[in-house]
Write an enzyme that holds these catalytic residues in place. Structure first.
Site, PDB file in Angstrom:
ATOM      1  N   ARG A  46       0.858  -1.197   0.000  1.00 11.83           N
ATOM      2  CA  ARG A  46       0.000   0.000   0.000  1.00 11.83           C
ATOM      3  C   ARG A  46       0.889   1.240   0.000  1.00 11.83           C
ATOM      4  NH1 ARG A  46      -1.595   1.562   4.649  1.00 11.83           N
ATOM      5  NH2 ARG A  46      -2.454  -0.411   5.354  1.00 11.83           N
ATOM      6  N   TYR A  98     -17.135  17.682 -13.465  1.00 13.71           N
ATOM      7  CA  TYR A  98     -17.519  16.276 -13.682  1.00 13.71           C
ATOM      8  C   TYR A  98     -18.587  15.856 -12.654  1.00 13.71           C
ATOM      9  CZ  TYR A  98     -17.064  11.205 -13.776  1.00 13.71           C
ATOM     10  OH  TYR A  98     -17.324   9.863 -13.843  1.00 13.71           O
ATOM     11  N   ASP A 170      -8.520  19.480 -12.920  1.00 17.18           N
ATOM     12  CA  ASP A 170      -8.763  18.141 -13.448  1.00 17.18           C
ATOM     13  C   ASP A 170      -8.387  18.204 -14.931  1.00 17.18           C
ATOM     14  OD1 ASP A 170      -9.911  15.904 -14.692  1.00 17.18           O
ATOM     15  OD2 ASP A 170     -11.601  15.823 -13.300  1.00 17.18           O
ATOM     16  N   LYS A 195      -9.350   7.427 -18.811  1.00 21.90           N
ATOM     17  CA  LYS A 195      -9.694   7.990 -20.127  1.00 21.90           C
ATOM     18  C   LYS A 195      -8.464   7.971 -21.042  1.00 21.90           C
ATOM     19  CE  LYS A 195     -13.396   8.534 -17.700  1.00 21.90           C
ATOM     20  NZ  LYS A 195     -13.787   9.756 -17.034  1.00 21.90           N
TER      21      LYS A 195
HETATM   22  C1  LIG Z   1     -14.189  10.064 -15.728  1.00 21.37           C
HETATM   23  C2  LIG Z   1     -13.820  11.348 -15.109  1.00 21.37           C
HETATM   24  C3  LIG Z   1     -13.561  11.437 -13.740  1.00 21.37           C
HETATM   25  C4  LIG Z   1     -13.709  10.265 -12.799  1.00 21.37           C
HETATM   26  O1  LIG Z   1     -12.773   9.273 -13.047  1.00 21.37           O
HETATM   27  P1  LIG Z   1     -13.014   7.712 -12.762  1.00 21.37           P
HETATM   28  O2  LIG Z   1     -11.764   7.091 -13.232  1.00 21.37           O
HETATM   29  O3  LIG Z   1     -14.235   7.316 -13.545  1.00 21.37           O
HETATM   30  O4  LIG Z   1     -13.254   7.568 -11.302  1.00 21.37           O
HETATM   31  C5  LIG Z   1     -13.151  12.662 -13.239  1.00 21.37           C
HETATM   32  N1  LIG Z   1     -13.033  13.750 -14.032  1.00 21.37           N
HETATM   33  C6  LIG Z   1     -13.297  13.691 -15.347  1.00 21.37           C
HETATM   34  C7  LIG Z   1     -13.157  14.926 -16.175  1.00 21.37           C
HETATM   35  C8  LIG Z   1     -13.699  12.500 -15.933  1.00 21.37           C
HETATM   36  O5  LIG Z   1     -13.980  12.459 -17.242  1.00 21.37           O
END
Ligand SMILES: *Cc1c(COP(=O)(O)O)cnc(C)c1O
Length: 377
Positions: A46, A98, A170, A195
């Protein structure tokens, strides 16, 4: 070294123990120690694992940071980062953040004493006006999801600095290939690596990246204490996906420009949201802070009937939650990414029931366009 070279020959290029070109999956939960007073670099997985460390070093380097932390999902990265704050603190957050971030802020961190003001961050004066004595950070997403609104990152970071706040971005839609917020003055970059970073729709993962020792220490403590780490197998897959980040982003972006131009010319498409279009209100600001418009766009259709026909009728783009994969993905924010928002919150943010988001993958753009044309042209 330039970005493309660092993707291949960065610090994570070779396994230091064996010379393997692909960092092995260190599938272990613990590491044997030499003696009572001589502990090795790794003790319990961890706290640290060589596969995860290779991925974290790669991300830190690509974002222009000093430390990166890998988490079990983008939401785990965001939530763990939010643990930096304490009950009573206040955050200024862009209004079309998001959906999952909106949910964790309003439903979980709210109950725990963190308060939030959502603002139209495209107006720096709105950010400034929302700052209170107890404000600790500005939280941004640019381009935002799903309306691809653009916030001036340098401007927002300057406000944060002058008011003693942290600036969080983000960077999921852009990836460090196209935009590096730490270089623009921000403190923490967060990612859903699910993504574009991994890019193959086969891992859920997330990151927080910083360039400051004290913040690195604090987030490292949270990562270990809270424990929402990414497992070694998923770290390995993400390391592999990352190697092709540049070629994937370039190809998908070039196709996205073509698809956006096509949709923009369709009479049944009311509006296309894509920072690569010269008509996009954030076009100039975006070009000043990013190296390209990316591969996600959204558009509004003239009726709900047509929206349904498109979502159910298009064959090449998968109708699914997510984005940033090698396959194009069509999604419906009102029932997917932003389902966690009330209809009133969605309406206030301009997320209508005829809005569709399209993430462009690696198919031939001509095929994607003919597929869309069957329904909308
Ligand atoms: C998908 C997404 C998230 C969340 O991520 P996960 O891997 O699904 O937990 C956060 N911010 C943006 C812009 C996203 O597209």
């Amino acid at each position: 070294m330039k970005f493309a070279t660092r993707l291949i020959h960065g610090s994570h290029a070779v396994d230091p123990a064996t010379g393997a070109l692909s960092i092995p999956v260190y599938q272990t939960s613990t590491f044997a120690q030499k003696s009572v007073d001589q502990f090795g670099k790794y003790d319990y997985a961890r706290s640290g694992n060589p596969t995860r460390e290779a991925l974290e070093e790669a991300l830190a380097d690509l974002e222009g940071g000093t430390h990166a932390f890998a988490f079990g999902s983008g939401m785990a990265a965001i939530s763990s980062t939010l643990m930096l704050f304490a009950p009573g603190d206040h955050l200024v957050v862009c209004e079309d953040v998001y959906g999952g971030a909106f949910r964790v802020l309003t439903k979980l961190f709210g109950q725990w004493g963190l308060s939030v003001t959502f603002v139209d961050a495209t107006r720096l004066e709105a950010i400034e006006a929302a700052i209170r004595p107890e404000t600790k950070a500005i939280y941004l997403e640019t381009p935002s999801n799903p309306l691809l609104k653009i916030t001036d990152i340098r401007g927002a970071a300057a406000i944060a600095r002058s008011r003693g706040l942290l600036a969080l971005v983000d960077n999921t839609f852009m990836t460090p290939y196209l935009q590096r917020p730490l270089e623009l003055g921000c403190d923490i970059v967060m990612h859903s690596g699910t993504k574009f970073l991994n890019g193959h729709s086969d891992v859920v993962c997330g990151f927080a990246v910083v360039k400051d020792e004290d913040l690195a220490h604090r987030i490292g403590f949270i990562q270990n204490a809270f424990g929402a780490i990414l497992g070694p197998q998923d770290c390995w897959l993400t390391l592999r996906g990352l190697k092709t980040l540049k070629v994937r982003m370039e190809e998908s972006q070039s196709s996205a420009l073509k698809v956006a131009a096509f949709l923009d010319g369709c009479p049944q498409v009311k509006r296309v949201y894509y920072p690569g279009l010269s008509t996009h209100p954030g076009n100039a600001v975006h070009s000043g802070q990013a190296d390209g418009p990316g591969a996600v766009l959204s558009f509004e259709l003239e009726s709900f009937e047509l929206t349904r026909r498109l979502l159910e009728g298009v064959e090449l783009a998968a109708f699914a939650v997510s984005l940033g994969g090698v396959e194009s993905i069509l999604s419906y924010p009102a029932r997917m990414s932003h389902a966690a928002m009330s209809p009133a919150d969605r309406a206030e943010r301009g997320i209508s029931d005829t809005l569709v988001r399209l993430s462009i993958g690696l198919e031939d753009p001509d095929d994607l366009i003919s597929d869309l044309a069957r329904v909308v042209a």
